[in-house]
Design a protein around this motif. Sequence first.
Motif, PDB file in Angstrom:
ATOM      1  N   GLU A  33      48.693  40.880  38.170  1.00  0.00           N
ATOM      2  CA  GLU A  33      48.820  41.018  36.722  1.00  0.00           C
ATOM      3  C   GLU A  33      47.592  40.400  36.077  1.00  0.00           C
ATOM      4  O   GLU A  33      47.160  39.303  36.430  1.00  0.00           O
ATOM      5  CB  GLU A  33      50.081  40.344  36.187  1.00  0.00           C
ATOM      6  CG  GLU A  33      50.218  40.508  34.667  1.00  0.00           C
ATOM      7  CD  GLU A  33      51.549  40.042  34.106  1.00  0.00           C
ATOM      8  OE1 GLU A  33      51.846  40.354  32.939  1.00  0.00           O
ATOM      9  OE2 GLU A  33      52.290  39.360  34.836  1.00  0.00           O
ATOM     10  N   MET A  34      47.016  41.121  35.146  1.00  0.00           N
ATOM     11  CA  MET A  34      45.924  40.602  34.343  1.00  0.00           C
ATOM     12  C   MET A  34      46.422  40.502  32.905  1.00  0.00           C
ATOM     13  O   MET A  34      46.850  41.498  32.324  1.00  0.00           O
ATOM     14  CB  MET A  34      44.693  41.510  34.423  1.00  0.00           C
ATOM     15  CG  MET A  34      43.507  40.955  33.676  1.00  0.00           C
ATOM     16  SD  MET A  34      41.886  41.594  34.256  1.00  0.00           S
ATOM     17  CE  MET A  34      42.214  43.304  34.597  1.00  0.00           C
ATOM     18  N   GLY A  35      46.412  39.301  32.356  1.00  0.00           N
ATOM     19  CA  GLY A  35      46.949  39.143  31.014  1.00  0.00           C
ATOM     20  C   GLY A  35      46.696  37.769  30.445  1.00  0.00           C
ATOM     21  O   GLY A  35      46.071  36.910  31.073  1.00  0.00           O
ATOM     22  N   ARG A  36      47.198  37.578  29.242  1.00  0.00           N
ATOM     23  CA  ARG A  36      47.002  36.331  28.515  1.00  0.00           C
ATOM     24  C   ARG A  36      47.926  35.234  29.022  1.00  0.00           C
ATOM     25  O   ARG A  36      49.099  35.465  29.294  1.00  0.00           O
ATOM     26  CB  ARG A  36      47.265  36.536  27.022  1.00  0.00           C
ATOM     27  CG  ARG A  36      46.194  37.337  26.311  1.00  0.00           C
ATOM     28  CD  ARG A  36      44.921  36.546  26.150  1.00  0.00           C
ATOM     29  NE  ARG A  36      44.065  37.101  25.124  1.00  0.00           N
ATOM     30  CZ  ARG A  36      42.864  36.654  24.812  1.00  0.00           C
ATOM     31  NH1 ARG A  36      42.373  35.617  25.462  1.00  0.00           N
ATOM     32  NH2 ARG A  36      42.146  37.209  23.864  1.00  0.00           N
ATOM     33  N   ILE A  37      47.364  34.033  29.116  1.00  0.00           N
ATOM     34  CA  ILE A  37      48.096  32.822  29.448  1.00  0.00           C
ATOM     35  C   ILE A  37      47.942  31.866  28.262  1.00  0.00           C
ATOM     36  O   ILE A  37      46.894  31.831  27.613  1.00  0.00           O
ATOM     37  CB  ILE A  37      47.521  32.171  30.731  1.00  0.00           C
ATOM     38  CG1 ILE A  37      47.600  33.165  31.899  1.00  0.00           C
ATOM     39  CG2 ILE A  37      48.257  30.885  31.057  1.00  0.00           C
ATOM     40  CD1 ILE A  37      48.993  33.596  32.272  1.00  0.00           C
ATOM     41  N   PHE A  38      48.979  31.087  27.991  1.00  0.00           N
ATOM     42  CA  PHE A  38      48.982  30.210  26.811  1.00  0.00           C
ATOM     43  C   PHE A  38      49.284  28.777  27.240  1.00  0.00           C
ATOM     44  O   PHE A  38      50.325  28.517  27.843  1.00  0.00           O
ATOM     45  CB  PHE A  38      50.034  30.680  25.805  1.00  0.00           C
ATOM     46  CG  PHE A  38      49.908  32.136  25.444  1.00  0.00           C
ATOM     47  CD1 PHE A  38      49.154  32.533  24.357  1.00  0.00           C
ATOM     48  CD2 PHE A  38      50.529  33.113  26.223  1.00  0.00           C
ATOM     49  CE1 PHE A  38      49.025  33.885  24.040  1.00  0.00           C
ATOM     50  CE2 PHE A  38      50.410  34.463  25.915  1.00  0.00           C
ATOM     51  CZ  PHE A  38      49.652  34.841  24.812  1.00  0.00           C
ATOM     52  N   ARG A  39      48.377  27.859  26.913  1.00  0.00           N
ATOM     53  CA  ARG A  39      48.586  26.449  27.251  1.00  0.00           C
ATOM     54  C   ARG A  39      48.243  25.593  26.049  1.00  0.00           C
ATOM     55  O   ARG A  39      47.145  25.701  25.490  1.00  0.00           O
ATOM     56  CB  ARG A  39      47.746  26.055  28.476  1.00  0.00           C
ATOM     57  CG  ARG A  39      48.201  26.814  29.718  1.00  0.00           C
ATOM     58  CD  ARG A  39      47.457  26.418  30.971  1.00  0.00           C
ATOM     59  NE  ARG A  39      47.925  27.208  32.113  1.00  0.00           N
ATOM     60  CZ  ARG A  39      47.429  27.127  33.341  1.00  0.00           C
ATOM     61  NH1 ARG A  39      46.444  26.274  33.601  1.00  0.00           N
ATOM     62  NH2 ARG A  39      47.915  27.884  34.307  1.00  0.00           N
ATOM     63  N   THR A  51      43.663  35.691  32.676  1.00  0.00           N
ATOM     64  CA  THR A  51      43.492  35.535  34.118  1.00  0.00           C
ATOM     65  C   THR A  51      43.964  36.793  34.820  1.00  0.00           C
ATOM     66  O   THR A  51      44.716  37.594  34.263  1.00  0.00           O
ATOM     67  CB  THR A  51      44.308  34.348  34.677  1.00  0.00           C
ATOM     68  OG1 THR A  51      45.704  34.654  34.584  1.00  0.00           O
ATOM     69  CG2 THR A  51      44.009  33.063  33.938  1.00  0.00           C
ATOM     70  N   ILE A  52      43.514  36.943  36.065  1.00  0.00           N
ATOM     71  CA  ILE A  52      44.160  37.888  36.958  1.00  0.00           C
ATOM     72  C   ILE A  52      44.759  37.047  38.071  1.00  0.00           C
ATOM     73  O   ILE A  52      44.094  36.192  38.662  1.00  0.00           O
ATOM     74  CB  ILE A  52      43.195  38.955  37.519  1.00  0.00           C
ATOM     75  CG1 ILE A  52      43.956  39.834  38.523  1.00  0.00           C
ATOM     76  CG2 ILE A  52      41.945  38.339  38.138  1.00  0.00           C
ATOM     77  CD1 ILE A  52      43.200  41.059  38.970  1.00  0.00           C
ATOM     78  N   GLU A  53      46.042  37.256  38.314  1.00  0.00           N
ATOM     79  CA  GLU A  53      46.737  36.541  39.375  1.00  0.00           C
ATOM     80  C   GLU A  53      47.296  37.593  40.322  1.00  0.00           C
ATOM     81  O   GLU A  53      47.879  38.590  39.877  1.00  0.00           O
ATOM     82  CB  GLU A  53      47.849  35.670  38.799  1.00  0.00           C
ATOM     83  CG  GLU A  53      48.277  34.547  39.727  1.00  0.00           C
ATOM     84  CD  GLU A  53      49.033  33.431  38.997  1.00  0.00           C
ATOM     85  OE1 GLU A  53      49.757  32.693  39.694  1.00  0.00           O
ATOM     86  OE2 GLU A  53      48.918  33.316  37.764  1.00  0.00           O
ATOM     87  N   MET A  54      47.076  37.399  41.629  1.00  0.00           N
ATOM     88  CA  MET A  54      47.487  38.424  42.602  1.00  0.00           C
ATOM     89  C   MET A  54      48.098  37.784  43.835  1.00  0.00           C
ATOM     90  O   MET A  54      47.752  36.648  44.190  1.00  0.00           O
ATOM     91  CB  MET A  54      46.287  39.280  42.987  1.00  0.00           C
ATOM     92  CG  MET A  54      45.166  38.514  43.664  1.00  0.00           C
ATOM     93  SD  MET A  54      43.740  39.566  44.004  1.00  0.00           S
ATOM     94  CE  MET A  54      43.209  39.895  42.349  1.00  0.00           C
ATOM     95  N   TYR A  55      48.991  38.532  44.481  1.00  0.00           N
ATOM     96  CA  TYR A  55      49.667  38.061  45.690  1.00  0.00           C
ATOM     97  C   TYR A  55      49.725  39.202  46.695  1.00  0.00           C
ATOM     98  O   TYR A  55      50.030  40.347  46.340  1.00  0.00           O
ATOM     99  CB  TYR A  55      51.082  37.560  45.362  1.00  0.00           C
ATOM    100  CG  TYR A  55      51.028  36.317  44.510  1.00  0.00           C
ATOM    101  CD1 TYR A  55      50.987  35.057  45.103  1.00  0.00           C
ATOM    102  CD2 TYR A  55      50.949  36.403  43.124  1.00  0.00           C
ATOM    103  CE1 TYR A  55      50.886  33.917  44.333  1.00  0.00           C
ATOM    104  CE2 TYR A  55      50.839  35.268  42.343  1.00  0.00           C
ATOM    105  CZ  TYR A  55      50.809  34.022  42.953  1.00  0.00           C
ATOM    106  OH  TYR A  55      50.682  32.892  42.193  1.00  0.00           O
ATOM    107  N   GLU A  56      49.424  38.855  47.959  1.00  0.00           N
ATOM    108  CA  GLU A  56      49.430  39.845  49.026  1.00  0.00           C
ATOM    109  C   GLU A  56      50.295  39.344  50.178  1.00  0.00           C
ATOM    110  O   GLU A  56      50.025  38.289  50.766  1.00  0.00           O
ATOM    111  CB  GLU A  56      48.009  40.103  49.529  1.00  0.00           C
ATOM    112  CG  GLU A  56      47.944  41.134  50.642  1.00  0.00           C
ATOM    113  CD  GLU A  56      46.530  41.370  51.139  1.00  0.00           C
ATOM    114  OE1 GLU A  56      46.376  42.252  52.005  1.00  0.00           O
ATOM    115  OE2 GLU A  56      45.595  40.689  50.666  1.00  0.00           O
TER     116      GLU A  56
END
Length: 633
Positions: A314-320, A334-339
């Motif tokens: 998923e590539m999208g907005r993160i809020f902190r 960010t882009i976060e990926m899992y394989e």
Amino acid sequence: MEAWKVWTASSHPLKQLIHLASSTTRRRTSPRFIVTCCSPPTTTAAGGSRVAGRNRRSESSSSSSSTSDRDAIRAIRLKKVEELRNKGLEPYAYKWDRTHTANQLQDIYRNLGNGEELNSESDHVSIAGRIVARRAFGKLAFFTLRDDSGTIQLYCEKERLLNEQFEQLKTLVDIGDLLGVSGSIKRTEKGELSVYVNSFAILTKSLLPLPDKYHGLTDVDKRYRQRYVDMIANPEVADIFRKRAKIVSAIRRTVESSGFIEVETPVLQGAAGGAEARPFVTYHNSLGRDLYLRIATELHLKRMLVGGLEKVYEMGRIFRNEGISTRHNPEFTTIEMYEAYSDYESMMNMAEEIVTQCALAVCGKLTIDYQGTEICLERPWRRETMHNLVKEATGLDFNELGNDLKVAKEITLRAPGIGHDSKDKSSIEACTSVGHLLNEVFEIAVEPQLQQPTFVLDYPIEISPLAKPHRRHAGLTERFELFICGRELANAFSELTDPMDQCRHLGNISIVIAKCGVLRDGILAAIYNGFSNLEIEGDFKKFRGRLEEQVRQHNEKRAAVVPELDCTEEEKTKNEDDDAYEVTLDDDFLTALEYGMPPASGMGLGVDRLVMLLTNSASIRDVIAFPVLKVQQ
């Protein structure tokens, strides 16, 4: 209107942000941004006020004078709007049929000779764009028109235009106006390709002046607040966002060509998990509950692995809800990926592929310049352990220091270049384990020196509680971080999938709670002191029960401690904002783990920082179109 009721009913900090934004939006008559007009009014009164303003040199007087100038220009242009309508001309058009862009014309007619003109029907063109410069000489007038592709000159001759169009060009068209133009192609004697204008129409009448063309828009804060003006005054800014779009597309092409599929996970979450960060909190009226803007996409992506999708991203907005700097913005991409069925070696290869493909898409080469430093992105990139990098930089071999923390600190503080800065010394003395000490020395002595792409491998288990233990080296994990230009670009693990193994290898149980839904780790260290040393036995239900009990105890402690803080009201408010928030547990994520997650690797890569690198941008605010800024007073 319903949305406004939702926010006004809430007492959370985010409501105040929305309220401020809404209230400032309504105050349209209070100008926030003062610019110098390219074509200022020529009235004596206006000129006199400017001279007086300069002589006084008072900030308030200067601001008042500039605002007065802008208001005067706006009033003049409004009269022009009225005059156009009186002539039966609509200054805000519905559409314009154009045949070419400016850049297309420059390319098609690049071989046209000086002084040549083409009058054939095929050379009749129609273009549209914003006027950014103008010159008038009797029966001739020259305008520079800019569209999304570039600029081209308009050659306007009185005899060529019908009726009073030439006079209308000279008197009613201002810099900033959007024009549609039809005509033939001509190259002037001086070699400037031009549209020889037969007719024109004002498509949008600009009411406010653009920044002075010689000085542009140079105030950094104003550039970020009014990005639209920044893009008009500084065309290279728009190029950054075009490159950003190419980078995002290249990332998607790269990962999808490897079999990954993009999924969408919730932005509003019942428990903010997947990272150690303070979230933004909002309130849902219909549900009658708090919700959190996501601080990571990790937990939901792992649920997808449990469900059977083997390659997800998923590539999208993160809020902190944390600090702002040249590297940090409260919302970022960010882009976060899992394989599934892979380890962190796979993610190293993927990181190399993503960055190099993006570089080729944007720069066309793998050797780039970043802030005066030449960066070579040719593969393969250096892969080195944290232990070896620290040894290279300081001479310290942490493999030989053993587990005596006191002795390790003493030896570290005697090493060249370590501990001379009081802040660094304090950080070293605060370390609670040899693993933390190793990481601290790395951040002080090594990280700033990692200019070329480097994978830093095998982090201490104390700072990586959710990565798999290293297969060959006790006390380490299968984790890497990618550094370029002295900053972290990506972080990846061989993911820990055994819940009980997770418990056994934790240095601090509060971090597990953080990953499963705790909103911040810092306050838990004191509340859960000693809990990390408990021996957890039995099945995973017992483990979950303990987590739930710790959450309950934390919230009870929070309710009892916060009202008793011995500090001023301002300090009390700050402490409440920083630490006094309710801890929640993502029970559903723990349930998903009980069904079993396949062995997997995972990686998060900062898109904004990658765009910074490939566009040679010093600040993250340069690559985010509308960054979060302090409220203007």
